[in-house]
Scaffold this motif. Structure first.
Motif: not given
Length: 611
Positions: A461-469, A474-480, A492-496, A511-517
């Motif tokens: 999901a993050v890879h697909l949205m990297q171009g739009l970000a 905008i930085e897409l950050h995946i938390a540990e 379906r869950l990737i779609q969500v 230039k903001e940051r989005i956290d995915v956890s």
């Protein structure tokens, strides 16, 4: 008339009884005291008589001793003088003083004083006579005569007192006997009177209570039997009267409640009935006539399932038996036959009542709803075939025109075609969203549930949205995370996840940051996407997951989107047996999250939902 409660009547009853008992005890105490005084007086009289006899004996013994002293005088201090004469002279004053004290304040006090004076004078004469006799003076004979007169007077006085006291003693003995009989009579009469009075008071106290208790008991039996109550108690102002009035009020309330319930059942549009475990109808409301064309008397006592399609009887009966055995409500749908042979589709809701040993069912005619659903499916098929295909062709032509395949276009034309292409893209997205939403709700899309790890959802999901970000820096950050394992449909869950990240990018400043956890608890795996955008206003947290619902009406034109993305996410998550929500404060960003049951949860339940 005084109005008393049961408590006040009880206090009055006890008070009257205690007052009567107190009066009886006081009267008895007075009688006993009088009797005791008589006994004491009789004892005093007896003691006086005894002391008079002793006094008379002492005087007589003193006279005899005096004679012995005259005939053979002894020294005043000799033992013979002490034995024959002096000891009696010493006893006489003591005995006389005792008599005076015993009769003090009585009717014989004066007589006893005269006797005392006589004896005092006699003692003086005795001593003078003894001295005259010893010295042989001429006064001897004179003192002898005086002493004789004193002794005669003493004897007369003592005898008179003895006779008087003996008569008094006899009178006191008789009075004591009468007093004893009086006490016994009063005691017996008092006990009898107290018993009679207690019985009368008890009858007076309980007669009214018994009547009221019988009325209340009869009304309670009538209330339980559902028959009209007896008339309310008149002039009943105590607790039993209040209880009787409460029974009548309760009966009115119950009657009104039963009437309303009966009216509700009678006037209900849906069929309401009760069945036993074998499917025999126990009772049914009149709605059966409007729904099935049958009267209640044709249904009661017969197997209600006989008007059902043959191929659905077994499944329906099995579901009803399961509801009875497991004491759980069941909801089923089946097809039933009306009196004229027409078939209608019905939705059943049934629950077993152990107390009534009956299965209570509500049957709703869903034929129109099913017809609407079929129309919706036909409409979706029409949209899929007759709308999406032409839109896709127009989109392809527009894209080719922008690329110059049909020749070089003027700048203005290219700009206008580009705007039209964006509109067609949104329209195709709306159609695809409607199709996906309809298929999810109708159950036409089956979930491919497999064991997966969280990174299989987050990373794509993050890879697909990297171009739009990157367009908004905008930085897409995946938390540990611990990469938890669970069951789900990865596509379906990737779609969500893509939808949530896409919204976060759309509403975040540059230039903001989005956290995915992702985190795991005891029951679920929780995914979250946190942004620093404008947030969700209070009161909109649940509404934004509805169809075509957006925070602001201008979002559709400014930022694009159909308003179906979050509703599709909600449908997908709920098909997994999970939940979705948002935590936000307006102006400070949002955290969109969804939870999927963890691998330790009941997999079979999730599989049933998926199927």
């Amino acid at each position: 008339m005084i109005k008393l409660s049961l408590f006040e009547k009880g206090i009055a009853f006890v008070s009257i009884t205690l007052l009567l008992q107190l009066a009886f005890v006081l009267s008895l105490a007075m009688l006993l005291r009088h009797s005791h005084e008589q006994v004491q007086h009789e004892r005093t009289v007896r003691e006086v008589i005894s002391q008079l006899n002793k006094l008379s004996g002492s005087v007589d013994n003193a006279s005899i001793g005096l004679t012995q002293q005259v005939m053979s005088p002894d020294a005043p201090d000799s033992d013979e003088f002490q034995r024959s004469y002096k000891q009696y002279l010493e006893k006489i004053p003591v005995q006389m003083a005792s008599l005076v004290e015993l009769t003090r304040g009585s009717a014989h006090e004066r007589e006893m004083k005269e006797l005392s004076d006589t004896l005092v004078e006699g003692l003086q004469v005795i001593e003078r006579f003894r001295k005259a006799a010893i010295s042989h003076t001429p006064q001897r004979d004179y003192y002898a005569m005086v002493l004789k007169d004193i002794l005669l007077t003493k004897t007369r006085q003592v005898n008179g007192l003895l006779e008087s006291f003996e008569r008094e003693q006899q009178s006191e003995v008789k009075a004591e006997s009468q007093s004893y009989e009086t006490v016994l009579y009063f005691l017996g009469a008092g006990v009898f009177a107290n018993v009679i009075i207690a019985i009368l008071l008890m009858l007076a106290f309980t007669r009214g209570i018994a009547r009221k208790v019988d009325r209340v008991r009869a009304n309670s039996v009538r209330l339980s039997a559902g028959v009209p109550l007896q008339a309310p108690l008149e002039d009943a102002h105590d607790e039993l009267g209040q209880l009787d009035r409460s029974f009548h009020e309760m009966a009115e309330i119950l009657s009104e409640t039963i009437r309303r319930e009966q009216a509700l059942i009678t006037n209900a549009v849906d069929v309401i009935l009760s069945l036993d475990k074998t499917g025999i109808c126990i009772d049914i409301n009149p709605a059966v006539t409007a729904v099935f064309g049958l009267t209640p008397d044709l249904i009661v006592g017969r197997r209600f399932l006989d008007i059902m399609k043959d191929e659905e009887k077994e499944a329906t009966l099995s579901a009803l038996v399961r509801a009875a055995d497991q004491d759980e409500p069941v909801e089923i749908e089946n097809t039933m036959r009306k009196k004229d042979g027409a078939l209608i589709e019905c939705a059943w809701s049934a629950r077993w009542s152990a107390e009534d040993r009956a299965l209570f069912c509500v049957i709703h005619d869903i034929s129109q709803r099913k017809q609407v659903e079929r129309l919706k499916r036909d409409f979706v098929a029409m949209v899929s075939h007759d709308l999406r295909a032409p839109l896709s062709s127009i989109q392809l032509i527009m894209q080719n025109a922008v690329r110059g395949i049909y020749g070089q276009l003027p700048d203005t034309a290219s700009e206008r075609i580009g705007m039209a292409t964006e509109s067609i893209d949104r329209l195709i997205g709306l159609v695809n969203g409607l199709l996906s939403m309809e298929k999810l709700e109708s159950g036409e899309i089956d979930l491919d549930l497999i064991g997966i790890n969280a990174e299989a959802i987050i990373n794509p999901a993050v890879h697909l949205m990297q171009g739009l970000a990157s367009k908004k820096q905008i930085e897409l950050h995946i938390a540990e995370h611990s990469n938890p394992y669970f069951y789900g449909d990865s596509e379906r869950l990737i779609q969500v996840m893509v939808n949530l990240i896409s919204n976060a990018i759309k509403f975040s400043p540059e230039k903001e940051r989005i956290d995915v956890s992702v985190k795991e608890n005891e029951t679920a795996v929780r995914f979250a996407v946190a942004d620093h955008g404008r947030g969700v206003p209070q009161g909109m947290e649940s509404k934004i997951f509805d169809r075509f619902q957006q925070v602001q009406a201008s979002d559709d034109s400014k930022l694009g989107g159909s308003g179906l993305g979050l509703s599709i996410c909600k449908a997908i998550v709920e098909r997994h047996g999970g939940a979705i929500g948002v935590e936000s404060n307006a102006g400070s960003g949002s955290i969109f999250w969804f939870e999927i049951p963890s691998a330790s949860s009941d997999d079979s339940e999730m599989d049933d939902d998926a199927g």
